[in-house]
Design an enzyme around this catalytic site. Structure first.
Site, PDB file in Angstrom:
ATOM      1  N   HIS A   5      46.715  41.805  47.488  1.00 29.73           N
ATOM      2  CA  HIS A   5      46.168  40.900  48.494  1.00 29.73           C
ATOM      3  C   HIS A   5      47.233  40.709  49.582  1.00 29.73           C
ATOM      4  O   HIS A   5      47.981  39.738  49.596  1.00 29.73           O
ATOM      5  CB  HIS A   5      45.818  39.565  47.839  1.00 29.73           C
ATOM      6  CG  HIS A   5      45.129  38.601  48.759  1.00 29.73           C
ATOM      7  ND1 HIS A   5      43.766  38.619  48.980  1.00 29.73           N
ATOM      8  CD2 HIS A   5      45.613  37.587  49.519  1.00 29.73           C
ATOM      9  CE1 HIS A   5      43.438  37.652  49.819  1.00 29.73           C
ATOM     10  NE2 HIS A   5      44.549  37.010  50.160  1.00 29.73           N
ATOM     11  N   GLU A  26      48.522  38.529  45.011  1.00 32.00           N
ATOM     12  CA  GLU A  26      49.230  38.373  46.284  1.00 32.00           C
ATOM     13  C   GLU A  26      50.735  38.375  46.065  1.00 32.00           C
ATOM     14  O   GLU A  26      51.277  37.504  45.385  1.00 32.00           O
ATOM     15  CB  GLU A  26      48.814  37.080  46.990  1.00 32.00           C
ATOM     16  CG  GLU A  26      49.485  36.934  48.359  1.00 32.00           C
ATOM     17  CD  GLU A  26      48.939  35.763  49.164  1.00 32.00           C
ATOM     18  OE1 GLU A  26      49.199  35.715  50.373  1.00 32.00           O
ATOM     19  OE2 GLU A  26      48.262  34.896  48.578  1.00 32.00           O
TER      20      GLU A  26
END
Length: 427
Positions: A364, A410
């Site tokens: 991400h 992420e």
């Protein structure tokens, strides 16, 4: 030529990731409203294109205590140069560049940014003692790191640390009230001025992360550093050498609570932390590896060094409720967490992007999800990038390699910085 060790290779990956984020921040500032102030440089925090001062300062502190200074100094200085820029006056500190909401609504490469680069600051009218304390920690820790290499730069950093401390002491308030947009992304639990350490009213610590700050004036080089990484070295050293004077009782209380945290990590305490079936310390659903890396960093970099130097010669130990723990136990804890992150887990996957034969491929991250500028320099608009849908494994070792999985997928500097220290101590 000798083949570099596995951990050294991963260190290179980690530091390269952080330097890459710095290069993006220098070259791709978007529609900044800096006017006459140069706020270029620094680091983006994670997969987006915003510079948040709170996590940036935390990452500097972690790198500065990493025992990997020869390789980490460049990554540290890229940040501290930026902090010097944003500390434009003794009582003025810019704490955010960009806006999280507008940035997250526009999925673009950093080089194509069209979102506003609004700059937010704290000053005498816009308070933020917590942000100032975290920034002071970064300045102070980095000043120590640079002493052997550049004493003049070290002195400059320490001057900024003192100025930011004075600002925080005289103008107390929560930074997210002055920079409201930061609360959604990097909120602060508050601030306290205690002697000599911050002790949570809730008792035993349940995690260590970017949101740890506390300060005491007599030791300006140990201001606001995330709790165990600085204080346990100085507190225990003084306790062992019987030099704490009137603050002995408070220091001993701090030492006890710090050791309770380690006991709970080792599963030998009264409130043991959750471990996944595969052995990973698991604290929170989102970005859990931040807390895992920092807990293992505490054990490896600080506790091991401290107890080797001060406790081992005296045949001392950590007294947990259910067992007596030795330095060997701490080493095993650190090694097990590092090993899990690097592949020794039920999924047989490395959670270090780009390392190993099997690692996440759908992270991400804006820059990683769009074709490289080198291959196609045509501008990418907000809607042309990845379709944003409005971070390691879960508590049962599960992991989904999908770009929509922002809670697990992420990458972030607050994960990487303590992981550098963990690996450096085990190399």
């Amino acid at each position: 030529m000798a083949r570099p060790s596995t951990k050294n290779v991963v260190l290179i990956f980690s530091l390269s990731f952080m330097i890459m984020l710095s290069e993006f921040a220098i070259q791709s500032e978007g529609l900044s409203d800096y006017r006459s102030i140069d706020l270029t440089g620094g680091y983006y925090d994670a997969g987006d294109n915003v510079k948040f001062g709170f996590p940036m300062a935390f990452a500097i502190s972690m790198l500065s205590w990493s025992n990997e200074l020869l390789n980490a100094l460049d990554a540290i200085q890229r940040r501290t140069d930026y902090l010097i820029k944003v500390h434009t006056q003794p009582n003025v500190l810019y704490g955010e560049v960009g806006d999280g909401d507008s940035d997250h609504a526009c999925w673009q490469r950093p080089e194509d940014m069209t979102t506003p680069g609004t700059a937010y600051k704290i000053d005498e009218q816009h308070l933020g003692a917590d942000l100032a304390g975290e920034t002071m920690a970064a300045f102070a820790a980095a000043s120590i790191a640079f002493v052997p290499m550049d004493s003049n730069y070290s002195a400059q950093l320490l001057t900024h640390a003192r100025q930011v401390y004075d600002f925080a002491s005289l103008h107390r308030g929560h930074y997210q009230k002055s920079i409201p947009g930061a609360q959604k992304f990097y909120s602060s639990s508050g601030y306290e001025l205690l002697a000599p350490v911050k002790i949570d009213t809730g008792g035993v610590r349940t995690q260590f992360s970017r949101d740890d700050k506390f300060r005491r004036r007599p030791n300006p080089r140990c201001q606001g550093i995330s709790q165990l990484v600085c204080q346990i070295v100085f507190v225990n050293k003084l306790l062992m050498e019987d030099k704490f004077g009137d603050f002995y009782a408070t220091a001993a209380q701090y030492q006890k609570r710090a050791e309770q945290f380690i006991c709970n990590c080792l599963q030998k305490g009264d409130g043991n932390f959750h471990k996944t079936p595969g052995g990973l310390l698991w604290f929170l659903p989102r970005n859990n590896l931040q807390y895992t890396s920092t807990a293992a960093f505490v054990s490896a970099v600080i506790i091991i060094a401290l107890y080797t130097d001060y406790l081992a010669p005296k045949h001392a130990s950590i007294q947990c409720p259910n067992s007596i723990m030795l330095s060997f136990d701490l080493i095993m804890l650190a090694q097990s967490q590092a090993g899990y992150i690097l592949r020794a887990n039920p999924n047989n996957i490395s959670y270090m992007i780009g390392y190993g034969s099997r690692c996440p491929t759908h992270v991400h991250h804006m820059g990683a999800s769009i074709v490289s500028m080198k291959n196609d320099s045509a501008p990418v608009s907000c809607s042309q990038g990845y379709g944003f849908n409005r971070q390691g494994p879960d508590g049962q070792d599960g992991y989904t390699d999908a770009r929509t999985n922002y809670q697990q997928a992420e990458p972030a500097t607050i994960n990487t910085a303590p992981f550098v220290g963990l690996l450096a101590s085990l190399a």
